[in-house]
Write a protein that holds these residues in place. Structure first.
Motif, short mmCIF file in Angstrom:
data_model
loop_
_atom_site.label_atom_id
_atom_site.label_comp_id
_atom_site.label_asym_id
_atom_site.label_seq_id
_atom_site.Cartn_x
_atom_site.Cartn_y
_atom_site.Cartn_z
N ARG A 117 -16.27 -5.55 -3.78
CA ARG A 117 -17.10 -5.20 -4.94
C ARG A 117 -17.16 -3.69 -5.18
O ARG A 117 -17.84 -3.23 -6.09
N GLY A 118 -16.48 -2.93 -4.34
CA GLY A 118 -16.47 -1.48 -4.50
C GLY A 118 -17.69 -0.79 -3.94
O GLY A 118 -18.01 0.35 -4.32
N VAL A 119 -18.40 -1.44 -3.01
CA VAL A 119 -19.63 -0.90 -2.44
C VAL A 119 -19.31 -0.07 -1.19
O VAL A 119 -18.46 -0.45 -0.38
N THR A 120 -19.98 1.06 -1.02
CA THR A 120 -19.91 1.83 0.22
C THR A 120 -20.76 1.12 1.27
O THR A 120 -21.92 0.80 1.01
N VAL A 121 -20.20 0.88 2.46
CA VAL A 121 -20.87 0.07 3.48
C VAL A 121 -20.96 0.84 4.80
O VAL A 121 -19.98 1.45 5.24
N LEU A 122 -22.12 0.78 5.42
CA LEU A 122 -22.34 1.41 6.71
C LEU A 122 -23.40 0.66 7.49
O LEU A 122 -24.12 -0.16 6.92
N PHE A 123 -23.48 0.92 8.77
CA PHE A 123 -24.58 0.41 9.57
C PHE A 123 -24.70 1.19 10.87
O PHE A 123 -23.77 1.87 11.29
N ASN A 124 -25.89 1.10 11.46
CA ASN A 124 -26.15 1.68 12.78
C ASN A 124 -26.00 0.60 13.84
O ASN A 124 -26.39 -0.56 13.62
N THR A 125 -25.49 0.98 15.00
CA THR A 125 -25.34 0.06 16.12
C THR A 125 -25.66 0.78 17.41
O THR A 125 -25.50 2.01 17.50
N ASN A 126 -26.09 0.05 18.43
CA ASN A 126 -26.23 0.68 19.74
C ASN A 126 -24.92 0.68 20.51
O ASN A 126 -24.82 1.28 21.58
N ALA A 127 -23.90 0.00 19.97
CA ALA A 127 -22.51 0.02 20.48
C ALA A 127 -22.34 -0.63 21.85
O ALA A 127 -21.24 -0.58 22.41
N THR A 128 -23.36 -1.27 22.37
CA THR A 128 -23.19 -1.93 23.66
C THR A 128 -22.29 -3.15 23.54
O THR A 128 -21.68 -3.59 24.52
N LEU A 129 -22.19 -3.72 22.33
CA LEU A 129 -21.36 -4.91 22.10
C LEU A 129 -20.03 -4.57 21.42
O LEU A 129 -19.27 -5.47 21.05
N LEU A 130 -19.73 -3.29 21.27
CA LEU A 130 -18.56 -2.85 20.52
C LEU A 130 -17.29 -2.98 21.37
O LEU A 130 -16.68 -2.00 21.80
N ASN A 131 -16.87 -4.23 21.58
CA ASN A 131 -15.67 -4.48 22.37
C ASN A 131 -14.42 -4.30 21.51
O ASN A 131 -14.49 -3.95 20.33
N GLU A 132 -13.26 -4.56 22.09
CA GLU A 132 -12.02 -4.34 21.35
C GLU A 132 -11.91 -5.26 20.14
O GLU A 132 -11.43 -4.86 19.07
N GLN A 133 -12.34 -6.51 20.29
CA GLN A 133 -12.27 -7.44 19.17
C GLN A 133 -13.10 -6.93 17.99
O GLN A 133 -12.64 -6.93 16.84
N TRP A 134 -14.32 -6.49 18.27
CA TRP A 134 -15.17 -5.95 17.21
C TRP A 134 -14.55 -4.69 16.61
O TRP A 134 -14.59 -4.49 15.39
N ALA A 135 -13.98 -3.85 17.44
CA ALA A 135 -13.37 -2.61 16.95
C ALA A 135 -12.30 -2.91 15.91
O ALA A 135 -12.28 -2.33 14.82
N ARG A 136 -11.43 -3.82 16.23
CA ARG A 136 -10.32 -4.14 15.32
C ARG A 136 -10.83 -4.82 14.04
O ARG A 136 -10.33 -4.57 12.94
N LYS A 137 -11.83 -5.70 14.18
CA LYS A 137 -12.38 -6.38 13.00
C LYS A 137 -13.08 -5.40 12.06
O LYS A 137 -12.95 -5.48 10.84
N LEU A 138 -13.82 -4.45 12.63
CA LEU A 138 -14.55 -3.49 11.80
C LEU A 138 -13.59 -2.53 11.09
O LEU A 138 -13.78 -2.20 9.91
N ILE A 139 -12.57 -2.11 11.78
CA ILE A 139 -11.58 -1.22 11.15
C ILE A 139 -10.88 -1.96 10.02
O ILE A 139 -10.69 -1.42 8.92
N ALA A 140 -10.51 -3.21 10.26
CA ALA A 140 -9.79 -3.99 9.24
C ALA A 140 -10.69 -4.34 8.06
O ALA A 140 -10.20 -4.55 6.94
N SER A 141 -12.01 -4.38 8.27
CA SER A 141 -12.93 -4.80 7.21
C SER A 141 -13.05 -3.78 6.09
O SER A 141 -13.50 -4.11 4.99
N GLY A 142 -12.70 -2.52 6.36
CA GLY A 142 -12.86 -1.47 5.37
C GLY A 142 -14.19 -0.74 5.48
O GLY A 142 -14.55 0.05 4.59
N LEU A 143 -14.93 -0.97 6.55
CA LEU A 143 -16.21 -0.30 6.78
C LEU A 143 -16.08 1.20 6.57
O LEU A 143 -15.13 1.83 7.06
N ASP A 144 -17.03 1.77 5.85
CA ASP A 144 -16.97 3.20 5.55
C ASP A 144 -17.54 4.08 6.65
O ASP A 144 -16.98 5.13 6.97
N GLU A 145 -18.68 3.67 7.22
CA GLU A 145 -19.32 4.48 8.27
C GLU A 145 -19.82 3.60 9.39
O GLU A 145 -20.42 2.55 9.14
#
Length: 360
Positions: free
Chosen positions: A107-135
């Motif tokens: 939809r052309g929306v800028t998307v971001l979120f805060n995380t504590n990163a304790t769950l930021l494993n490799e699977q999440w890393a690749r999914k978030l990068i592929a999703s187009g997340l801005d921040e």
């Protein structure tokens, strides 16, 4: 023309989705829909932070936002330009998060979120990068394991360092320029001396931006739990020790090529130094005219700061968009009264600390 010295100097640094309105023409009625939408994708969390109300009280029914309810929320905001997918909870608990980001990016929306990163494993890393997340904003409130555990309630700093190092490595391997990754520290008397070390830590894990964010606490509680009272905030007492820590961190940031800023589009020293030239600093706030905050249960609050500033949660609820369309209560009595009072000498209780006990 009315002046708002607390915010005027930083308006040009804020995203246009926050600043498209004329401050001097604000009133009870808003003729446009909000463009910045906070969507709480879950109110579950895997940490017990000492300055978070969720650790001590349940404001709402425990809930992780379903895909169907996510769609019900976002379809009510056709003018959305900026989506912040967090609230009181850890967003990576929601397994539909990457799908939600992809939908909003389409939809052309800028998307971001805060995380504590304790769950930021490799699977999440690749999914978030592929999703187009801005921040991707990572909350780290201490550069030492002891300080992190004291504030965040768990000795998991080593895990976050491991996860962030892997994330930036994967990002570099893929040649992905997004998301912008940053580290956010809640500025407190307990941890401000570790800001220089946090800048060094950012450099070590491959993160190029560090931010200090405001601490908000209960104003209406005589014996607030944990670290949720004025005795831990810096804004009311920005002393020599805090100033020296910020100055040292700025020096290290310049040496390492790290961007050091603060919430509100300013720098740490400016954010932590009260401006007493404005008798009504809260009146500079733009949020009830530009922003909607929707919880995982569909409740709409006037801003993301308010649940941290009062124990009177019922007073924050403007309406529920699972029960009624948002457009039906955007200009209803609750929102109108909130805006009117915010521009007065007697603002809503959660707003009394804005610009007075913490930065806008």
């Amino acid at each position: 023309m009315t002046t708002f010295p607390v915010l005027r100097d930083t308006l040009q640094q804020l995203p246009a989705a926050y600043t498209f309105i004329e401050m001097d023409t604000r009133g009870e009625i808003v003729t446009h829909a909000p463009r910045v939408i906070f969507v709480e994708v879950t109110n579950h969390c895997n940490l017990f932070c000492e300055m978070c109300p969720r650790t001590f009280i349940s404001y709402e029914r425990a809930q992780t936002l379903s895909w169907e309810n996510f769609l019900r929320i976002v379809e009510q905001f056709p003018d959305m330009q900026r989506a912040v997918l967090h609230g009181i909870g850890e967003p990576l608990i929601n397994q539909d998060l990457a799908r939600m980001i992809e939908f909003l990016k389409a939809r052309g929306v800028t998307v971001l979120f805060n995380t504590n990163a304790t769950l930021l494993n490799e699977q999440w890393a690749r999914k978030l990068i592929a999703s187009g997340l801005d921040e991707l904003r990572v909350s780290i409130d201490g550069a030492s394991p002891e300080m992190y555990a004291q504030i965040r309630g768990a000795r998991l700093l080593h895990k976050i360092i491991e996860n962030l190092t892997r994330f930036t490595k994967i990002q570099n391997e893929l040649g992905a320029r997004k998301p912008r990754v940053s580290i956010w520290m809640t500025g407190m008397r307990e941890n401000v001396h570790e800001l220089p070390a946090l800048v060094r830590l950012a450099h070590e894990v491959g993160v190029r931006e560090v931010y200090m964010q405001r601490m908000v606490y209960y104003l209406d509680h005589n014996a607030a739990p944990g670290l949720m009272d004025a005795g831990h905030a810096l804004y009311d007492d920005f002393d020599t020790r805090a100033n020296d820590a910020v100055r040292h961190a700025e020096m290290i940031a310049r040496e390492l090529g790290i961007t050091l800023k603060a919430s509100g589009g300013t720098d740490p020293r400016a954010m932590l130094t009260p401006n007493h030239s404005d008798a009504r600093p809260w009146a500079a706030c733009l949020r009830p005219w530009t922003t909607a905050y929707v919880t995982a249960n569909g409740n709409c609050l006037p801003c993301c700061i308010s649940p941290f500033a009062t124990t009177d949660y019922a007073s924050l609820q403007m309406g529920n968009l699972f029960e009624k369309n948002f457009a039906e209560f955007w200009n209803a009595d609750e929102y109108r009264a909130w805006r009117k009072n915010l521009l007065s000498d007697e603002p809503p209780a959660p707003c009394k600390g804005c610009g007075v006990h913490w930065s806008l």
